[in-house]
Design an enzyme around this catalytic site. Structure first.
Site: not given
Length: 256
Positions: A149, A136, A185, A18
């Site tokens: 999370y 994130s 992705d 990833g």
């Protein structure tokens, strides 16, 4: 000032797949002489090391194990003769095991950052360097599907901004920065596990996913290079939806 990648050494947690693997490949293609990949997936880690060659050093490490985590820093320095960049990227998304998720996503980032400082700090004989932690865009907002999370991603941003203040840099010579990617992705979006105690959350996954445009891993890796080249200490860098990366600047300043 342009960041010179030549002859540099990096340590990347969660680097076998990833975004983490994207970081590794980007660093190697830009001149790094060595990258240590720390990951719990031994099969994938060994496969990646074999494919990328002798500049990659794979170590099977559970980042919640502080002793083995620290030993990986020692082995990396012994292998490559130094350390210039630490990327804390290892993470999971499993709301049903939120204790482990906090251990990996939050506590291990603290451990990895403090270990980087221990081994690279100028006031203890090191040469300084960089720490980059992966958060994130979810760390800049909130949402219902994976609240713990999201909280760990908020934690990473707050921790990075706090560690990236002059009081630390003046002693250590280490910049601490954060990358906050949008939906990328990788396996994570589809493998995220919601809290099984709340019915109906799984049905909301496609509804939420429709709100985002999946970006390629390479976009996040490019953001890493941009941050290393022009990022200020304590800065947070956002990359999402095919847009150019940009520095996120909150309305309230960091208290120094």
């Amino acid at each position: 000032m342009v960041f010179d990648c030549n002859e540099k050494v990096a340590l990347v947690t969660g680097g076998a797949a990833g975004i983490g693997l994207g970081y590794v490949k980007k660093l190697l293609s830009n001149g790094f002489k060595g990258v240590a990949i720390l990951d719990i997936d031994e099969s994938k880690g060994n496969q990646v090391a074999a494919e990328l060659g002798p500049k990659v050093f794979f170590l099977k490490v559970d980042t919640t194990n502080k002793v083995k985590f620290r030993d990986a820093f020692v082995k990396t320095i012994e292998k490559f003769g130094g350390l210039d960049l630490v990327i804390n990227h290892a993470r999971i998304c499993n709301e049903s095991d939120f204790e482990l998720m906090i251990d990996i996503n939050a506590k291990s980032v603290v451990t990895g950052t403090l270990l980087a400082i221990e081994f690279m700090r100028k006031d203890k004989g090191g040469k300084g360097g960089f720490v980059v932690n992966t958060s994130s865009i979810l760390g800049l907002s909130g949402a219902s599907l994976v609240p713990v999370y999201y909280a760990t991603k908020h934690f990473i941003i707050g921790f990075g901004k706090s560690m990236g203040t002059p009081v630390y840099y003046e002693k250590t010579g280490i910049k601490v920065m954060t990358i906050a990617p949008g939906l990328t992705d990788t396996r994570l979006p589809n493998n995220a596990k919601f809290n099984s105690g709340f019915n109906g959350l799984e049905e909301r996954r496609p509804i939420v996913m429709e709100q985002f445009k999946l970006q390629p891993v390479d976009a996040v890796a490019d953001c890493l290079l941009l941050a290393l080249n022009v990022g200020n200490n304590g800065s947070v860098w956002v990359v999402e939806n095919g847009q150019d990366p940009f520095e996120f600047k909150p309305e309230r300043p960091t208290i120094t």
